[in-house]
Design a protein around this motif. Structure first.
Motif: not given
Length: 381
Positions: A210-211, A240-243, A277-281, A295-297
């Motif tokens: 998440t972010v 992965l935790i971004v923030g 973002y493009p690297l999240f599954d 962040t959903i958008l």
């Protein structure tokens, strides 16, 4: 030539986060500035986002996030002084603390129109029961001198009506907002993280995460607790935790206790999330309360399947586009993520749905709705 009416926009702090970026974007809107003069009022914070030079800003020294009767009273007098000097036609107050003090100050000064944007479901998920009841009482009192409350969804409006607020309401959807100034700053850390993640992807490791601000209301602990359960079902996974935020140290400690070394990463804030973002599954929003969930958008723009809790405004704007689960439930997070990763057809459907959702709520629509609100308010007697 008729003089433009002035909007005094008030927010407690301009720290990194969705609301300050939205406020700055609206302050810089050419469409709005053609018809209205805008002045920004804010307190100070060490982690303040960049303030463009073309924005006129007034400062309230005693604005603070926590309740402090002495500071809050001083802040009220500072606001009254600014309002008397600026003489706005409209006060638009953002977030609960600024919202309460600015509405009182506007009433005292006789400001013709007062608008309030809470930017969140403030009645649950944030505070203790006693403090929540106190905030409900303050919101009820302040509603008597509020012309419009700006909400994201119908259920947010219902929450205010439930506590007795009988003011007018206006709905403005949130959009993904890019901070252009930050994009020009150093991206070395983003590049470094992206390189590491791409190495994992080459090894066919699935990235889940998440972010988010790392605050209690964001429910990140449930995602951390869910990850070992996911990993027992699908071994080649990575968290992965971004923030960043007040819970970061606690969450990293929890991760070290629960998750095998080398299978998780806390990055802090990154400058360019377009590389991440493009690297999240699978993207997970485990919030306990969320007015919207921008962040959903952001994830949807890259066709990332999203799992999100059915709290606040999320089911109202994202229902049918994301996988909804109940909050505070690591078992449900695990089941949803595993189902998506094990079912390529479901993953494809949710990827397309998240992309479709990201196209529904644009920055242009958001600005258009702000302008519509101000023109409506300016035209009322």
């Amino acid at each position: 030539m008729e003089m433009k009416k002035k909007i005094l926009r008030v927010i407690t702090r301009l720290e990194k986060g969705g609301v300050p970026y939205e406020v700055i974007k609206v302050m810089r809107s050419e469409e709005i500035n053609k018809k209205f003069d805008q002045v920004l009022v804010a307190g100070y914070t060490p982690d303040e986002i960049p303030i463009p030079h073309d924005i006129k800003i007034r400062r309230v020294k005693n604005f603070s996030r926590e309740i402090d009767l002495i500071k809050d009273l001083k802040a009220l007098f500072e606001l009254i002084k600014i309002i008397k000097e600026e003489k706005p036609f409209i006060i638009h107050a953002h977030t609960s603390k600024a919202g309460f003090l600015a509405r009182i100050a506007g009433k005292i000064c006789g400001t013709p129109k007062i608008i309030y944007s809470p930017h969140g479901h403030v009645f649950y998920g944030y505070f203790s029961r006693t403090k929540t009841l106190f905030f409900k009482f303050l919101e009820f009192i302040a509603s008597f001198f509020t012309d419009y409350i700006v909400v994201r969804t119908d259920d947010e409006k219902a929450e205010f009506e439930k506590i007795g607020c009988r003011t007018k309401f206006f709905q403005i959807p949130k959009a993904e907002i890019k901070d252009e100034k930050e994009k020009t700053q150093s991206e070395e850390k983003s590049d470094e993280v992206a390189k590491k993640l791409k190495e994992l992807k080459r090894k066919r490791i699935k990235i889940i995460g998440t972010v988010s601000r790392l605050e209690p209301v964001k429910g990140i602990e449930y995602l951390v607790k869910a990850f070992p359960l996911i990993n027992t079902k699908i071994e080649n996974t990575f968290l992965l935790i971004v923030g960043d935020g007040s819970e970061r140290e606690k969450l990293e400690k929890l991760a070290r206790e629960k998750i095998e070394e080398g299978k998780f990463l806390f990055t802090g804030w990154l400058k360019n999330l377009d590389k991440i973002y493009p690297l999240f599954d699978v993207f997970v929003v485990p919030s306990l309360n969320e007015a919207w969930g921008v962040t959903i958008l952001e994830a949807g723009k890259y066709k990332i399947p999203v799992v999100a809790t059915d709290v606040g405004g999320i089911p109202y704007f994202a229902g049918g586009y994301v996988k909804l689960i109940p909050p505070k439930n690591e078992e449900k997070i695990k089941s949803a993520v595993v189902e998506i990763l094990m079912n390529p057809e479901l993953k494809k459907i949710l990827s397309e749905k998240s992309y479709e959702l990201s196209k529904k709520y644009t920055e242009e629509l958001m600005i258009q709705k702000y302008l519509e609100l101000y023109e409506r308010v300016a035209g009322e007697n």
